[in-house]
Design a protein around this motif. Structure first.
Motif, PDB file in Angstrom:
ATOM      1  N   PRO A 160       0.721  -1.215  -0.008  1.00  0.00           N
ATOM      2  CA  PRO A 160       0.061  -0.138  -0.102  1.00  0.00           C
ATOM      3  C   PRO A 160       0.891   1.218   0.067  1.00  0.00           C
ATOM      4  O   PRO A 160       0.537   2.280  -0.734  1.00  0.00           O
ATOM      5  CB  PRO A 160      -0.622  -0.177   1.209  1.00  0.00           C
ATOM      6  N   LYS A 161       1.909   1.464   0.798  1.00  0.00           N
ATOM      7  CA  LYS A 161       2.683   2.349   0.835  1.00  0.00           C
ATOM      8  C   LYS A 161       3.626   2.730  -0.411  1.00  0.00           C
ATOM      9  O   LYS A 161       3.541   3.609  -1.138  1.00  0.00           O
ATOM     10  CB  LYS A 161       4.014   2.428   1.895  1.00  0.00           C
ATOM     11  N   LEU A 162       3.989   1.566  -1.226  1.00  0.00           N
ATOM     12  CA  LEU A 162       4.698   1.487  -2.525  1.00  0.00           C
ATOM     13  C   LEU A 162       3.956   2.157  -3.490  1.00  0.00           C
ATOM     14  O   LEU A 162       4.362   2.942  -4.338  1.00  0.00           O
ATOM     15  CB  LEU A 162       5.197   0.197  -2.598  1.00  0.00           C
ATOM     16  N   PHE A 163       2.736   1.646  -3.586  1.00  0.00           N
ATOM     17  CA  PHE A 163       1.666   2.490  -4.672  1.00  0.00           C
ATOM     18  C   PHE A 163       0.939   3.529  -4.039  1.00  0.00           C
ATOM     19  O   PHE A 163       0.100   3.887  -5.120  1.00  0.00           O
ATOM     20  CB  PHE A 163       0.647   1.256  -4.926  1.00  0.00           C
ATOM     21  N   TYR A 183      -1.476   1.840 -10.595  1.00  0.00           N
ATOM     22  CA  TYR A 183      -0.770   2.247 -11.999  1.00  0.00           C
ATOM     23  C   TYR A 183      -1.149   1.357 -13.111  1.00  0.00           C
ATOM     24  O   TYR A 183      -0.308   0.726 -13.819  1.00  0.00           O
ATOM     25  CB  TYR A 183       0.715   2.352 -11.722  1.00  0.00           C
ATOM     26  N   GLY A 184      -2.279   0.771 -12.959  1.00  0.00           N
ATOM     27  CA  GLY A 184      -2.794  -0.146 -14.336  1.00  0.00           C
ATOM     28  C   GLY A 184      -2.508  -1.638 -13.819  1.00  0.00           C
ATOM     29  O   GLY A 184      -2.982  -2.478 -14.430  1.00  0.00           O
ATOM     30  N   ILE A 185      -2.235  -1.878 -12.686  1.00  0.00           N
ATOM     31  CA  ILE A 185      -2.382  -3.534 -12.259  1.00  0.00           C
ATOM     32  C   ILE A 185      -3.034  -3.618 -10.979  1.00  0.00           C
ATOM     33  O   ILE A 185      -3.417  -2.762 -10.181  1.00  0.00           O
ATOM     34  CB  ILE A 185      -0.628  -3.901 -11.845  1.00  0.00           C
ATOM     35  N   LYS A 186      -3.802  -4.825 -10.889  1.00  0.00           N
ATOM     36  CA  LYS A 186      -4.522  -5.107  -9.749  1.00  0.00           C
ATOM     37  C   LYS A 186      -3.636  -5.482  -8.472  1.00  0.00           C
ATOM     38  O   LYS A 186      -2.650  -6.284  -8.624  1.00  0.00           O
ATOM     39  CB  LYS A 186      -5.115  -6.456 -10.272  1.00  0.00           C
ATOM     40  N   VAL A 187      -4.059  -4.833  -7.406  1.00  0.00           N
ATOM     41  CA  VAL A 187      -3.169  -5.066  -6.083  1.00  0.00           C
ATOM     42  C   VAL A 187      -4.273  -5.446  -5.082  1.00  0.00           C
ATOM     43  O   VAL A 187      -5.267  -4.973  -4.777  1.00  0.00           O
ATOM     44  CB  VAL A 187      -2.436  -3.495  -5.959  1.00  0.00           C
ATOM     45  N   ARG A 371       4.020   3.479 -23.588  1.00  0.00           N
ATOM     46  CA  ARG A 371       4.685   4.281 -22.512  1.00  0.00           C
ATOM     47  C   ARG A 371       3.485   5.221 -21.920  1.00  0.00           C
ATOM     48  O   ARG A 371       2.775   6.006 -22.496  1.00  0.00           O
ATOM     49  CB  ARG A 371       6.167   4.737 -22.526  1.00  0.00           C
ATOM     50  N   ILE A 372       3.200   5.290 -20.681  1.00  0.00           N
ATOM     51  CA  ILE A 372       2.511   6.441 -20.024  1.00  0.00           C
ATOM     52  C   ILE A 372       3.252   7.001 -18.783  1.00  0.00           C
ATOM     53  O   ILE A 372       3.589   6.599 -17.968  1.00  0.00           O
ATOM     54  CB  ILE A 372       1.170   5.636 -19.524  1.00  0.00           C
ATOM     55  N   VAL A 373       3.596   8.302 -19.146  1.00  0.00           N
ATOM     56  CA  VAL A 373       4.221   8.971 -18.171  1.00  0.00           C
ATOM     57  C   VAL A 373       3.246   9.848 -17.222  1.00  0.00           C
ATOM     58  O   VAL A 373       2.561  10.301 -17.701  1.00  0.00           O
ATOM     59  CB  VAL A 373       5.184   9.903 -18.826  1.00  0.00           C
ATOM     60  N   ILE A 374       3.656   9.527 -15.857  1.00  0.00           N
ATOM     61  CA  ILE A 374       2.854   9.997 -14.885  1.00  0.00           C
ATOM     62  C   ILE A 374       3.464  10.988 -14.180  1.00  0.00           C
ATOM     63  O   ILE A 374       4.627  10.976 -13.554  1.00  0.00           O
ATOM     64  CB  ILE A 374       2.448   8.525 -13.717  1.00  0.00           C
ATOM     65  N   GLU A 375       3.012  12.235 -14.230  1.00  0.00           N
ATOM     66  CA  GLU A 375       3.500  13.461 -13.811  1.00  0.00           C
ATOM     67  C   GLU A 375       3.409  13.567 -12.196  1.00  0.00           C
ATOM     68  O   GLU A 375       2.513  12.979 -11.437  1.00  0.00           O
ATOM     69  CB  GLU A 375       2.960  14.613 -14.310  1.00  0.00           C
TER      70      GLU A 375
END
Length: 375
Positions: A160-163, A183-187, A371-375
């Motif tokens: 949870p912290k890392l994401f 970020y697009g993956i299921k957690v 690629r999707i750049v996340i600001e």
């Protein structure tokens, strides 16, 4: 009102396991019943893997019976399979998977829709396993794969912290949770289900039940790969994953120094003993490059994990540097592979992910997704 184990056993005496009316407590299949201070009850039912479908109604009835008891706040009930004293040991893995050769298939109840389940493990804590698992999952996703990440570190959930995720998962139907999106993956993590400061003072059966439920009572959907961030060591969680799940293989994360390599060696040995293929070893915190002068320092040594992989005859997946950017993005809940996909650190993780996928499937690396750049 405090619930006791005797109370639970009395209630479970109403649950039968066969046509002859054998009760669950009398069947010899019931694990130790654990009741925590908040009146949550944990137990498991011992079965042979071939009995899973037949005993699922028994598990549901047992769980419902205990949940209906006055004062019970929750129930973790699972089916588990353990090798008994008169059963033969599983066959030893005769050869590790090689690049270009798929890992041998595993037996056990599959997760519907999930093609591969890979454990990311370490023999000890503090080697950056969770950060590696997180960025590895994102790197696999960046290559066009459908990816999930399960945080199986019950005692110290970090995902949870890392994401940068918070809140509770939604219940989409009875007993089925919707995973969170990172970020697009299921957690999924036990960290979403408890308060952040809660200490998980749980015994083995409770840990086993929690991991089993997060595996099988989450709507993972269609996944190419489910990455499992394992707790450090070689205890209940690892055995639960090996016995209750058709693992496609395991990845061992270690730092280069001798103390970490000793424990990494134990991790390799443990997975081999339960016939889980070793897909590769990753050397984390390999080299530190000074941002001011550019000097390379091997703070924890260098090359130790590569040499150990060669000695153990398992694939070496690559080196990850010791770098402040990786640390800072991890602490802020913005993983480096997601926020800087074209940077040098993301490139390292993508290379390791591509080699892992090739080792796992015996084929080439998947084509990269946009690629999707996340600001």
């Amino acid at each position: 009102m405090a619930i006791t184990r005797d109370d639970v056993l009395k209630a479970l005496s109403a649950v039968t396991v066969d046509a002859g009316g054998t009760t669950l407590p009398a069947s010899g299949r019931l694990s130790q019943v654990v009741v925590d201070p908040t009146n949550r009850v944990m137990f498991s039912i011992l079965i042979d893997p071939s009995e899973a479908e037949r005993f699922e109604p028994v598990r549901r009835k047992a769980e419902g019976t205990v949940l209906a008891m006055a004062g019970v706040s929750g129930v973790f009930a699972s089916l588990t399979s353990e090798r008994g004293p008169n059963q033969p040991a599983p066959p030893a893995q005769t050869a590790p998977p090689q690049p270009g050769r798929p890992a041998p298939p595993r037996t056990g109840p599959a997760l519907p829709g999930v093609r591969h389940i890979v454990a990311v493990a370490s023999g000890k804590g503090g080697v950056g396993k969770s950060t590696t698992a997180c960025n590895l999952a994102l790197a696999l996703s960046a290559q066009g794969l459908k990816v999930g990440l399960l945080d199986a570190d019950i005692y110290g959930p970090s995902v949870p912290k890392l994401f940068g995720l918070s809140g509770k998962p939604k219940v989409i139907e009875e007993r089925l949770l919707a995973p969170m999106d990172g970020y697009g993956i299921k957690v999924m993590s036990i960290g979403f289900l408890i308060e952040p400061e809660t200490a998980m003072i749980w015994r083995g059966p409770m840990v086993q039940s929690a991991i089993t439920q997060m595996l099988r009572e989450v709507a993972w959907g269609e996944l190419d790969i489910l990455v499992v961030d394992m707790p450090p060591g070689t205890g209940d969680a690892q055995l639960t994953m090996a016995q209750a799940t058709p693992l496609s293989g395991a990845v061992i994360v270690s730092t280069p120094q001798d103390l970490a390599l000793i424990d990494a060696r134990r991790g390799v040995t443990m997975f081999r003993k339960v016939s889980v293929p070793i897909l590769g070893v990753i050397e984390n915190m390999a080299t530190f490059i000074c941002p001011n002068c550019g000097h390379a320092s091997h703070i924890f040594g260098h090359g130790g994990a590569r040499e150990e992989a060669a000695r153990l005859d398992v694939p070496f997946l690559g080196e990850i540097p010791l770098n402040m950017t990786i640390r800072e993005t991890s602490d802020s809940g913005r993983p480096v592979v997601a926020v800087d996909p074209d940077g040098p650190h993301a490139k390292v993780y993508r290379g390791i992910a591509a080699q892992l996928w090739a080792n796992l499937t015996g084929g080439p690396a998947p084509r990269a997704a946009p690629r999707i750049v996340i600001e």
